[in-house]
Scaffold this active site. Sequence first.
Site, PDB file in Angstrom:
ATOM      1  CB  SER A   1       8.264  56.679 -26.643  1.00  0.00           C
ATOM      2  OG  SER A   1       8.955  55.517 -26.251  1.00  0.00           O
TER       3      SER A   1
ATOM      4  CE1 TYR B   1       8.984  58.599 -21.627  1.00  0.00           C
ATOM      5  CE2 TYR B   1       9.370  56.577 -22.859  1.00  0.00           C
ATOM      6  CZ  TYR B   1       9.497  57.950 -22.731  1.00  0.00           C
ATOM      7  OH  TYR B   1      10.137  58.657 -23.718  1.00  0.00           O
TER       8      TYR B   1
END
Length: 270
Positions: free
Chosen positions: A152, A165
């Site tokens: 990501s 995350y």
Amino acid sequence: MDNLFNITGKVVVITGGSGVLGKGIGAYLSAQGAKIAILDRNEEVGQKQIEAMNAKGGDAAFFLSDVMNQEILEQNKAAILARFGQIDVLLNAAGGNMPGATIPPDKTFLDLNIDDFKKVVDLNLFGTVLPTKVFVPELAKQKKASIVNFSSESALRPLTRVVGYGCAKAAVTNFTKYMAAELAQKFGAHLRVNAIAPGFFITEQNRDLLLNADGSHTERSKTILAHTPFGRFGEADELYGTIHYLISDASSFVTGTVAVVDGGFDAFSI
Ligand SMILES: NC(=O)c1ccc[n+]([C@@H]2O[C@H](COP(=O)([O-])OP(=O)(O)OC[C@H]3O[C@@H](n4cnc5c(N)ncnc54)[C@H](O)[C@@H]3O)[C@@H](O)[C@H]2O)c1
């Protein structure tokens, strides 16, 4: 020369394949002639996806799974082999975030919920490590095989709020590079692993963060777009070509890389 992008007949396992991105990726690869094994916790969505792919002439099957449970993954592997006979590609798409692992603007890191932080690391990191461990023995049997992990933007550049995350996806990127050497040296150079790092795409999970009820951009959205040279969010189908490339012969000398698909966000400073 053969079409370097030909993936006809390849058996592609997609963990988290019933999610927002996985659904589209599965349908695209199915339309390109790949056989699709969807592994997900969401059977209802999964069955509908399979019906849709097969109705269009595809060859797809759903397997109820939990990427954090090795025993279930081993059962999935046996069922996939019984159905398709081989496994050529693993897309580790299962992943996601939790509110407790983020820091809202009115809170600080000291308010972090450590249990939620661990859950996010578990899902994104161990949920990538375990399927890799389970499926590598089958992938290694193929003449050419490939893994694509889902990293990501938050792994490349820490984003405010997104602490758990971001850490988990940074670990996925590191694991991808580690495994590139491990797989090539111990299993053979026919087995590649790369990651894709999607930038900002408006999907169900982040819609409320990025869009107001009237569809206008939130302040966070405006900041993101100001840092994106393309000046827009990505569309999910803009990931398909990169994944297609990474699992095909077109990328036969490519391993351990992170393909960034972000409209220039990561490259941009001022
Ligand atoms: N959507 C984005 O903008 C974006 C951006 C960057 C990275 N990513 C990454 O891409 C991947 C796919 O994202 P998405 O938007 O499709 O997410 P999503 O939440 O829509 O889909 C995730 C899927 O994983 C499944 N899942 C969750 N836990 C599972 C488990 N333990 N075992 C099996 N399946 C499980 C869910 O049922 C769901 O279908 C994720 O790794 C995500 O972190 C997404």
